[in-house]
Enzyme design. Sequence first.
Site, short mmCIF file in Angstrom:
data_model
loop_
_atom_site.label_atom_id
_atom_site.label_comp_id
_atom_site.label_asym_id
_atom_site.label_seq_id
_atom_site.Cartn_x
_atom_site.Cartn_y
_atom_site.Cartn_z
N GLY A 11 -0.73 12.80 10.74
CA GLY A 11 -1.04 12.40 9.37
C GLY A 11 0.20 12.12 8.55
O GLY A 11 1.16 12.89 8.58
N GLY A 13 0.12 11.59 5.09
CA GLY A 13 -0.20 11.74 3.68
C GLY A 13 0.95 12.44 2.97
O GLY A 13 2.09 12.44 3.44
N TYR A 14 0.65 13.08 1.84
CA TYR A 14 1.70 13.73 1.06
C TYR A 14 2.44 14.79 1.88
O TYR A 14 3.67 14.85 1.88
CB TYR A 14 1.11 14.36 -0.20
CG TYR A 14 0.62 13.35 -1.21
CD1 TYR A 14 1.51 12.66 -2.02
CD2 TYR A 14 -0.74 13.09 -1.37
CE1 TYR A 14 1.07 11.73 -2.95
CE2 TYR A 14 -1.19 12.16 -2.29
CZ TYR A 14 -0.28 11.49 -3.08
OH TYR A 14 -0.73 10.56 -3.99
N GLU A 170 -10.84 10.77 -13.62
CA GLU A 170 -9.88 9.67 -13.64
C GLU A 170 -10.54 8.35 -13.28
O GLU A 170 -10.20 7.30 -13.83
CB GLU A 170 -8.70 9.98 -12.72
CG GLU A 170 -7.84 11.14 -13.23
CD GLU A 170 -6.55 11.32 -12.48
OE1 GLU A 170 -5.54 11.68 -13.12
OE2 GLU A 170 -6.53 11.10 -11.25
N ALA A 313 -2.03 17.17 -4.25
CA ALA A 313 -0.84 16.51 -3.72
C ALA A 313 0.39 17.38 -3.93
O ALA A 313 1.28 17.44 -3.07
CB ALA A 313 -0.65 15.15 -4.40
N LYS A 373 2.28 11.70 -17.17
CA LYS A 373 1.63 11.26 -15.94
C LYS A 373 2.50 10.21 -15.23
O LYS A 373 2.68 10.26 -14.01
CB LYS A 373 0.26 10.68 -16.28
CG LYS A 373 -0.46 9.98 -15.14
CD LYS A 373 -0.91 10.94 -14.06
CE LYS A 373 -1.78 10.21 -13.03
NZ LYS A 373 -2.09 11.07 -11.87
#
Length: 397
Positions: A11, A13-14, A170, A313, A373
Amino acid sequence: MSTIPKIVILGAGYGGILTAQRLQKELNYNEADVTLVNRHDYHYFTTHLHMPAAGTDSIDHTRVAISKLIDEFKIDLVKSNVQEIRLSDRKVVLQDGTLSYDYLVIALGGEPESFGIPGLSEYAMTIRSINSVRLIRQHIEYQFALYKLDETRTDRLNFVVGGAGFSGIEFVAELADRIPQLCKEYDVDPNLVHVYNVEAAPTALPGFDPELVEYAMDVLRKKGVEFKIGVAIQECTPDGVFLATGEEIKTATVVWTGGIRGNRLIEAAGFETARGRVKVDDYLHAPGHDNVFIIGDNSLMFNAEGRPYPPTAQIAMQQGVTCAQNVVASIRSKELKKFVFSNKGTVASLGKGEAIASAFGKKYKGWVAAQLKKLVDMRYLFTIGGILLVLKKGRFL
């Protein structure tokens, strides 16, 4: 025969990408063979997916080629789907081959959790990948086009979002921003369009300060979002959803953001899990396997109050760094480092120019929170790709 240890990361991802980047930084030449396995040749920003899903940003801002993030002389990238993890013989079965490992890092990411709600898996869409958000965006635009062909079907202009956590809030914020543009483009009366956000829990955005939650809901109500809080979706059908109150909302569009579970491959491997997540030790080891590390959505860790950390995350990134350090320490027979989560704060976007945030011991709303953000997003881009990636993918306006 090579005695160089083999490290396999599942993986990108993060958690996986931070593990890979830190390993290539800390390992000496020829100290280990590192293989990163991912189903795509790109890394995508899960926390950005709500924007292209609603159509307020492009897919290009949401992903980056993995080859731009790793040194391919130090890390071998294998584009493939993982089929099986065989702990007994230290092998990972891929769609098109098999890899053996001495050290395994499982960072496969999560899957939508339907909680057994009938019809949800069949009839609801989820914001979980680049391809899934493409589908959602095109589907929403298609409903406007279909309505213009048959204006008796006003239910096509109803949009139901299940879940009022981060992803749900969101997404409805971005969708509410997009609706006026779609109405103008398709010549649709905005009063006919309804966006519903349905949440079974007693509050939206659990974990946020109640004052910030109320502010967020007020902002979104003014944008046209109708909340149904403390109301569960009981069933999802081809024609809409039935709520626990008995109410039916007719719709052709249900987007489910109500929960994440760990990857089912982990359960199939024989680990003891809770909703697909494995309780790891302080060093991120899987129980009974000192050569297997589990991070991100697949791991389960508890804070000082005994509550599980949410699969964010932020925690995945920090786990990735510690995981890499501990893999290197294991190879060198050095002392391992305990994982300690450092909460940098929490920010939720509420659409263009609006957000809420808890950071530095303070609460922020509106424009200031929206700038925070952007800073959080740019900080991540800088972490994985430096200033050039910030300039290429960052959102400055």
